[in-house]
Design a protein around this motif. Structure first.
Motif, PDB file in Angstrom:
ATOM      1  N   LYS A  31       3.052  -0.817 -13.508  1.00 23.70           N
ATOM      2  CA  LYS A  31       1.815  -1.513 -13.191  1.00 23.70           C
ATOM      3  C   LYS A  31       0.659  -0.529 -13.019  1.00 23.70           C
ATOM      4  O   LYS A  31      -0.452  -0.755 -13.512  1.00 23.70           O
ATOM      5  CB  LYS A  31       1.996  -2.343 -11.925  1.00 23.70           C
ATOM      6  N   LEU A  32       0.929   0.580 -12.352  1.00 19.90           N
ATOM      7  CA  LEU A  32      -0.087   1.622 -12.198  1.00 19.90           C
ATOM      8  C   LEU A  32      -0.536   2.149 -13.561  1.00 19.90           C
ATOM      9  O   LEU A  32      -1.719   2.371 -13.807  1.00 19.90           O
ATOM     10  CB  LEU A  32       0.451   2.775 -11.352  1.00 19.90           C
ATOM     11  N   ILE A  33       0.428   2.344 -14.448  1.00 18.46           N
ATOM     12  CA  ILE A  33       0.108   2.847 -15.780  1.00 18.46           C
ATOM     13  C   ILE A  33      -0.694   1.820 -16.572  1.00 18.46           C
ATOM     14  O   ILE A  33      -1.680   2.151 -17.237  1.00 18.46           O
ATOM     15  CB  ILE A  33       1.397   3.228 -16.537  1.00 18.46           C
ATOM     16  N   ARG A  80      10.148   1.306 -10.651  1.00 26.11           N
ATOM     17  CA  ARG A  80       9.775   1.301 -12.064  1.00 26.11           C
ATOM     18  C   ARG A  80       8.709   0.251 -12.370  1.00 26.11           C
ATOM     19  O   ARG A  80       7.775   0.497 -13.116  1.00 26.11           O
ATOM     20  CB  ARG A  80      11.014   1.049 -12.924  1.00 26.11           C
ATOM     21  N   GLN A  81       8.843  -0.923 -11.753  1.00 21.62           N
ATOM     22  CA  GLN A  81       7.891  -2.004 -12.019  1.00 21.62           C
ATOM     23  C   GLN A  81       6.493  -1.643 -11.503  1.00 21.62           C
ATOM     24  O   GLN A  81       5.486  -1.862 -12.184  1.00 21.62           O
ATOM     25  CB  GLN A  81       8.362  -3.303 -11.370  1.00 21.62           C
ATOM     26  N   ARG A 119       4.374  -9.275  -4.054  1.00 19.42           N
ATOM     27  CA  ARG A 119       4.512  -9.247  -5.503  1.00 19.42           C
ATOM     28  C   ARG A 119       3.200  -8.911  -6.151  1.00 19.42           C
ATOM     29  O   ARG A 119       2.138  -9.372  -5.765  1.00 19.42           O
ATOM     30  CB  ARG A 119       4.998 -10.598  -6.021  1.00 19.42           C
ATOM     31  N   LEU A 120       3.277  -8.071  -7.181  1.00 17.25           N
ATOM     32  CA  LEU A 120       2.120  -7.758  -8.005  1.00 17.25           C
ATOM     33  C   LEU A 120       2.088  -8.768  -9.142  1.00 17.25           C
ATOM     34  O   LEU A 120       3.076  -8.984  -9.824  1.00 17.25           O
ATOM     35  CB  LEU A 120       2.260  -6.353  -8.597  1.00 17.25           C
ATOM     36  N   GLU A 121       0.920  -9.358  -9.357  1.00 19.24           N
ATOM     37  CA  GLU A 121       0.763 -10.304 -10.456  1.00 19.24           C
ATOM     38  C   GLU A 121      -0.509 -10.027 -11.191  1.00 19.24           C
ATOM     39  O   GLU A 121      -1.470  -9.507 -10.630  1.00 19.24           O
ATOM     40  CB  GLU A 121       0.751 -11.746  -9.911  1.00 19.24           C
ATOM     41  N   ILE A 127       0.852  -1.200   0.000  1.00 15.87           N
ATOM     42  CA  ILE A 127       0.000   0.000   0.000  1.00 15.87           C
ATOM     43  C   ILE A 127       0.882   1.242   0.000  1.00 15.87           C
ATOM     44  O   ILE A 127       0.687   2.172  -0.787  1.00 15.87           O
ATOM     45  CB  ILE A 127      -0.945   0.005   1.211  1.00 15.87           C
ATOM     46  N   SER A 128       1.878   1.273   0.884  1.00 15.47           N
ATOM     47  CA  SER A 128       2.765   2.433   0.988  1.00 15.47           C
ATOM     48  C   SER A 128       3.534   2.669  -0.312  1.00 15.47           C
ATOM     49  O   SER A 128       3.651   3.800  -0.786  1.00 15.47           O
ATOM     50  CB  SER A 128       3.752   2.229   2.143  1.00 15.47           C
ATOM     51  N   LYS A 129       4.061   1.601  -0.898  1.00 13.42           N
ATOM     52  CA  LYS A 129       4.815   1.743  -2.149  1.00 13.42           C
ATOM     53  C   LYS A 129       3.916   2.250  -3.275  1.00 13.42           C
ATOM     54  O   LYS A 129       4.333   3.083  -4.093  1.00 13.42           O
ATOM     55  CB  LYS A 129       5.431   0.399  -2.541  1.00 13.42           C
ATOM     56  N   THR A 130       2.694   1.752  -3.325  1.00 15.48           N
ATOM     57  CA  THR A 130       1.753   2.181  -4.363  1.00 15.48           C
ATOM     58  C   THR A 130       1.463   3.670  -4.252  1.00 15.48           C
ATOM     59  O   THR A 130       1.466   4.403  -5.250  1.00 15.48           O
ATOM     60  CB  THR A 130       0.442   1.381  -4.251  1.00 15.48           C
TER      61      THR A 130
END
Length: 463
Positions: free
Chosen positions: A243-245, A238-239, A458-460, A92-95
């Motif tokens: 992912k947000l984009i 960057r990853q 990890r985002l998947e 959450i914090s990183k996002t």
């Protein structure tokens, strides 16, 4: 573990969550709309139809610029809600930190682009010569406040994803009241404040937007919880940014498609003169208010869907869909009755010009029919957004606006017996078709195949 805020939407009554979550959002949407509506009332009543038309024709352009970053804020809210459901505070914090970084850059770039191209764009939209100067003046000042609008919206989307829909609204209400107070002071002058006319309306709005951002940002700084900005230790991921984009791009394109479609529609309406432009400006404000219950419930369904999918509680999403649509339809039906029965009386809030009232009344009686289909579409799209499946809603917008609404508006309005009424009919028809596409896709169940996160860091995403 960091102190968290917000509310767990994965337990308890779905109906109660929808009402409790959407009620502050509805109030916030009302006050958000009052920013421009108050401008329209003061300008329309005291500076005349030409000035009202200038404010109205500027709105689609600002909407385009804002829409370009709304995809990122939506993606932020979706990921935050799903990670909140999965109890993954680190992600959450990183996002949030990476979303702030991306939107900060976007705010600077789009403000500069808007200031450079405002007059040319207004001329391309066939803006009547008598309101062009006022429109450029209003738009250029308004653009200077984009950075505050972006900042407020990203923080608001984060809090919504965490289940907290109340905090941003508190500060928004204060800012809107400030705008109501500042409008007459800057428009007509008071004491050391010079009379600025339409420029004063724009200045009052951006000062109020700045206040809403500063207040909610101060709230983050002063409160020790997981979304407190940490600029010293910020590291660009960057990853995660990509992912947000990827998640937000379809939603952003959808917003751009909608806003550009509105801009094209404004260009068609401009061909019918300043009275039609003024009528559309006033009725567009009323449309905003009519759509607010469904829009608020749509945001609520996104938050509930995101958290419940993150918690692997898929059956609750069906309840969210059912009760979201029941609530939205019930509320919107009351609005439809009022608009259809008393269109002229409602429009007198904005203007007393007879020709504008006549055109606007016909608009409300035609477009009002589509308010309920719109509410069903928006709540259904809320489910899809909460699941992170944003591509279909983008396609639906392209089809309904560019393949149906705009061509149909040009065609129907070419008949002398219809005139501008043909444009209003095209708006209603395209809204109904958009609803059919959204609900059909939801019922197909394809959105269930979208998977954004797993429990962990990890985002998947399922391909």
């Amino acid at each position: 573990m960091a102190k968290t805020i917000g509310k767990d939407l994965t337990e308890g009554s779905v109906v109660k969550h929808l009402i409790a979550f959407s009620s502050p959002l509805l109030l916030g949407n009302v006050f958000q709309a009052l920013y421009n509506t108050v401008d329209s009332i003061w300008v329309g009543q005291f500076l005349g139809p030409e000035a009202l038309g200038a404010v109205s024709v500027s709105f689609p352009i600002t909407f385009v610029l804002i829409s370009m970053v709304m995809g990122i804020t939506m993606a932020t809210s979706v990921l935050v809600s799903q990670y909140a459901g999965a109890k993954d505070t680190g992600m959450i914090s990183k996002t949030i930190n990476n979303s702030f970084f991306l939107l900060g850059i976007a705010a600077v770039v789009f403000t500069a682009l808007g200031l450079v191209s405002s007059r040319k764009v207004l001329m391309l939209l066939n803006t009547p010569e008598e309101i062009l100067g006022h429109a450029v003046e209003y738009l250029n000042i308004y653009l200077l406040g984009l950075v505050f609008t972006f900042g407020y919206n990203v923080i608001s989307s984060v809090l919504n994803g965490l289940g907290d829909s109340r905090t941003p609204v508190k500060f928004l209400i204060i800012a809107t009241i400030t705008n109501i107070i500042l409008d007459p002071l800057f428009i007509f002058g008071f004491g050391f404040i010079p009379k600025m006319g339409i420029a004063g309306a724009a200045l009052a709005t951006i000062l109020s937007q700045a206040l809403s951002f500063l207040l909610v940002f101060r709230f983050l700084i002063k409160n020790d919880h997981l979304i407190k900005p940490d600029f010293k230790n910020f590291k660009f991921d960057r990853q995660l940014a990509w992912k947000l984009i990827k998640i937000g791009l379809p939603a952003g394109i959808q917003q751009i498609v909608v806003s550009m479609g509105l801009t094209m529609m404004t260009g068609i309406i401009n061909l019918f003169g300043s009275n039609a432009v003024a009528a559309f400006g006033a009725t567009s404000r009323l449309d905003q208010f009519a759509h607010m219950p469904a829009m608020s419930l749509g945001l609520a369904t996104s938050a509930l869907t995101g958290q419940n999918l993150g918690a692997q509680k898929h059956e609750r999403v069906k309840e969210v869909f059912k009760w979201g649509n029941i609530l939205a339809t019930s509320i919107t039906a009351v609005i439809v009755v009022a608009v259809m029965a008393f269109p002229r009386a409602i429009l007198r809030t904005f203007t007393s010009a007879p020709h504008v009232l006549e055109i606007g009344s016909r608009y409300l009686r035609i477009v009002g029919i589509s308010y309920i289909p719109f509410s069903l579409m928006f709540v259904t799209n809320g489910i899809l957004r909460g699941a992170g499946d944003t591509l279909p809603t983008m396609v639906f917008s392209i089809v309904s606006l560019w393949l149906i609404r705009i061509p149909l508006a040009r065609y129907l309005s070419s008949f002398k017996t219809l005139g501008s009424d043909g444009i209003w009919a095209a708006i209603a028809i395209s809204s109904i078709i958009s609803m059919v596409m959204s609900i059909s896709y939801y019922l197909s169940g394809k959105w269930k195949n979208k998977k954004l996160i797993t429990k962990g860091d990890r985002l998947e995403e399922a391909q």
